[in-house]
Design an enzyme around this catalytic site. Structure first.
Site, PDB file in Angstrom:
ATOM      1  N   GLU A  64     -56.377 -15.166  35.409  1.00  0.00           N
ATOM      2  CA  GLU A  64     -55.717 -16.434  35.074  1.00  0.00           C
ATOM      3  C   GLU A  64     -55.760 -16.724  33.577  1.00  0.00           C
ATOM      4  O   GLU A  64     -54.874 -17.394  33.045  1.00  0.00           O
ATOM      5  CB  GLU A  64     -56.362 -17.591  35.844  1.00  0.00           C
ATOM      6  CG  GLU A  64     -55.919 -17.675  37.281  1.00  0.00           C
ATOM      7  CD  GLU A  64     -56.269 -19.006  37.926  1.00  0.00           C
ATOM      8  OE1 GLU A  64     -55.668 -19.327  38.952  1.00  0.00           O
ATOM      9  OE2 GLU A  64     -57.147 -19.732  37.406  1.00  0.00           O
ATOM     10  N   HIS A  82     -64.814   7.045  48.324  1.00  0.00           N
ATOM     11  CA  HIS A  82     -64.251   7.764  49.467  1.00  0.00           C
ATOM     12  C   HIS A  82     -62.843   7.281  49.814  1.00  0.00           C
ATOM     13  O   HIS A  82     -62.290   7.661  50.841  1.00  0.00           O
ATOM     14  CB  HIS A  82     -65.190   7.637  50.667  1.00  0.00           C
ATOM     15  CG  HIS A  82     -66.516   8.283  50.429  1.00  0.00           C
ATOM     16  ND1 HIS A  82     -66.823   9.556  50.837  1.00  0.00           N
ATOM     17  CD2 HIS A  82     -67.622   7.832  49.779  1.00  0.00           C
ATOM     18  CE1 HIS A  82     -68.055   9.859  50.472  1.00  0.00           C
ATOM     19  NE2 HIS A  82     -68.563   8.827  49.822  1.00  0.00           N
ATOM     20  N   LYS A 136     -46.392 -22.652  44.080  1.00  0.00           N
ATOM     21  CA  LYS A 136     -46.714 -23.964  44.647  1.00  0.00           C
ATOM     22  C   LYS A 136     -45.457 -24.830  44.757  1.00  0.00           C
ATOM     23  O   LYS A 136     -45.258 -25.519  45.767  1.00  0.00           O
ATOM     24  CB  LYS A 136     -47.772 -24.669  43.790  1.00  0.00           C
ATOM     25  CG  LYS A 136     -49.149 -24.021  43.828  1.00  0.00           C
ATOM     26  CD  LYS A 136     -50.138 -24.812  42.972  1.00  0.00           C
ATOM     27  CE  LYS A 136     -51.517 -24.209  43.007  1.00  0.00           C
ATOM     28  NZ  LYS A 136     -52.485 -24.958  42.169  1.00  0.00           N
TER      29      LYS A 136
END
EC number: 5.3.1.9
Length: 429
Positions: free
Chosen positions: A282, A303, A418
């Site tokens: 951010e 792995h 948003k």
């Protein structure tokens, strides 16, 4: 607390050529007349970030909750409102499972109906309290969760008692959550205006859940104070936080690396890595700039990602957090009935083998895989070390963003999703 930084790469880096820039940005971070002073409360430590009276009030509340057999706290929040506390709990306590200890559950960090439903089912047999954390109260994930969970608590124990078990951490100036808390006479803790969410773990945002879990918050604060003093110089050679910031900047700007992978060798650092990803993601990811913050847990992810890291495209470098002293250790004993090569490792401990894996992997990735590695060695996973490490990364993050030429303290891009979601829902934010 000792923190060591070691660079493992054949690339030649010139740090001193940037000292004047570092001096300029150091003054911007620390000057009381800085244009960003309204976002630097985290760096004014402990004077702004720590409220001794509020912490004392929290301690009394927690003591009362425990005395009344309330041993589960549901923390409702998203982003910086929960990642710091979750990171601290796992870093300091480990992953458990734990018996007969206070439990902290995190909700409101997604829109998963399944996750919310299953956790509410679990809470049906628990005596629990709520701590909802949101500066404004209008963030949709925690807002929905709080509405559902508070009604559930009322249904369980009645409104009068539910009010005594609900605690609101929010702005004390304005906001929907503040109005809800006032009108319902709920206990309020302050979100400090000059401390953004991703910088807020060393404040009331993080402290109430940690106190509930019986974490030594005083030691966290002490570790942060020591780090604040240690990294208060502008000298690159003496300030490891700035040296780390400059290393990141040079990897990005001069050598065209696009991704930083934060690697740990302990699963209980998963959420510390997540906190770090938000902090740098951010703060730096704007104006089409910034390193992409990724993370991995070794040896587990060797792995799955090990092949790519060793032989894949070379657009990333690695920062490794290695903890010198494990919380616990186990010896390996020989089993006569097992005629295997593993028996040759008898007499060693698991942590010794983990350390050798760290050495081997770092060598393989840096020397043979040609991936720059930066190693941060920390002494242990104590509360004091946590406080120190948080302050180290926060100072490094601010400097790193300034070097990049972006504002470390805003996040305008987050508003896009948003706003679109609000349109879809016909919801006036």
């Amino acid at each position: 607390m000792s923190l060591k930084l070691e660079v493992k790469t054949e690339i030649k880096l010139d740090y001193q050529g940037f000292q004047n820039q570092i001096n300029e940005f150091h003054n911007r971070i620390n000057d009381k007349n800085s244009p960003d002073i309204n976002f630097l409360g985290w760096n004014n430590f402990p004077e702004v970030a720590i409220n001794p009276q509020e912490i004392a009030r929290m301690r009394k509340i927690v003591e009362n909750l425990h005395q009344n057999s309330i041993n589960v706290l549901v923390v409702i929040g998203i982003g910086g409102s929960y990642l710091g506390a979750k990171a601290a709990l796992d870093f300091i306590l480990g992953l458990g499972p734990f018996e007969n200890k206070p439990e902290v559950i995190f909700l409101g960090n997604s829109l998963s109906s399944t996750d919310l439903y299953q956790k509410i089912e679990y809470l049906k047999t628990k005596n629990f309290a709520i701590n909802v954390i949101s500066k404004s109260g209008s963030t949709i994930e925690p807002a929905i969760t709080f509405q559902i969970l508070y009604q559930f608590l009322i249904d369980q124990i009645g409104e009068k008692l539910a009010k005594t078990r609900t605690f609101v951490t929010t702005s004390i100036k304005s906001g929907e959550l503040l109005e809800i808390a006032k009108s319902n006479e709920l206990e309020i803790f302050e979100v400090i205006e000059s401390i953004g969410g991703r910088f807020s773990v060393l404040s009331s945002v993080g402290f109430f859940p940690l106190l509930f879990a019986k974490i030594n918050v005083d030691e966290i604060i002490q570790g942060a104070i020591e780090a604040h003093k240690r990294y208060s110089t502008s000298s690159i050679s003496q300030n490891l936080a700035y040296k780390y910031a400059l290393f990141r900047f040079l990897m990005y700007k001069n050598f065209n690396y696009k991704t930083e992978i934060l690697i740990s060798y302990e699963p209980f650092l998963i959420y510390f890595n997540e906190w770090w990803k938000q902090l740098f993601g951010e703060s730096e990811g704007k104006n089409l700039k910034g390193l992409f913050p990724a993370s991995a847990i070794f040896t587990t992810d060797l792995h799955s990602l090990g092949q790519f890291i060793q032989d894949g495209s070379k657009n990333f470098f690695q920062t490794i957090i290695y903890i010198k002293k494990p919380k616990f250790d186990l010896g390996i004993k020989k089993i006569v009935q097992f005629n295997t090569k593993i028996n040759k490792l008898s007499g060693k401990t698991v942590s010794e083998i983990n350390f050798q894996a760290f050495l081997a992997t770092t060598l393989a990735h840096s020397s043979y895989g040609n991936n720059p590695n930066l190693v941060l060695e920390i002494a242990d996973s104590s509360p004091k070390t946590f406080g120190h490490l948080v302050m180290f990364f926060e100072k490094a993050c601010a400097m790193s963003a300034y070097l990049l030429g972006v504002n470390p303290f805003d996040q305008p891009g987050v508003e896009s999703y948003k706003n679109e979601l609000a349109k879809n829902l016909g919801w006036d934010r």
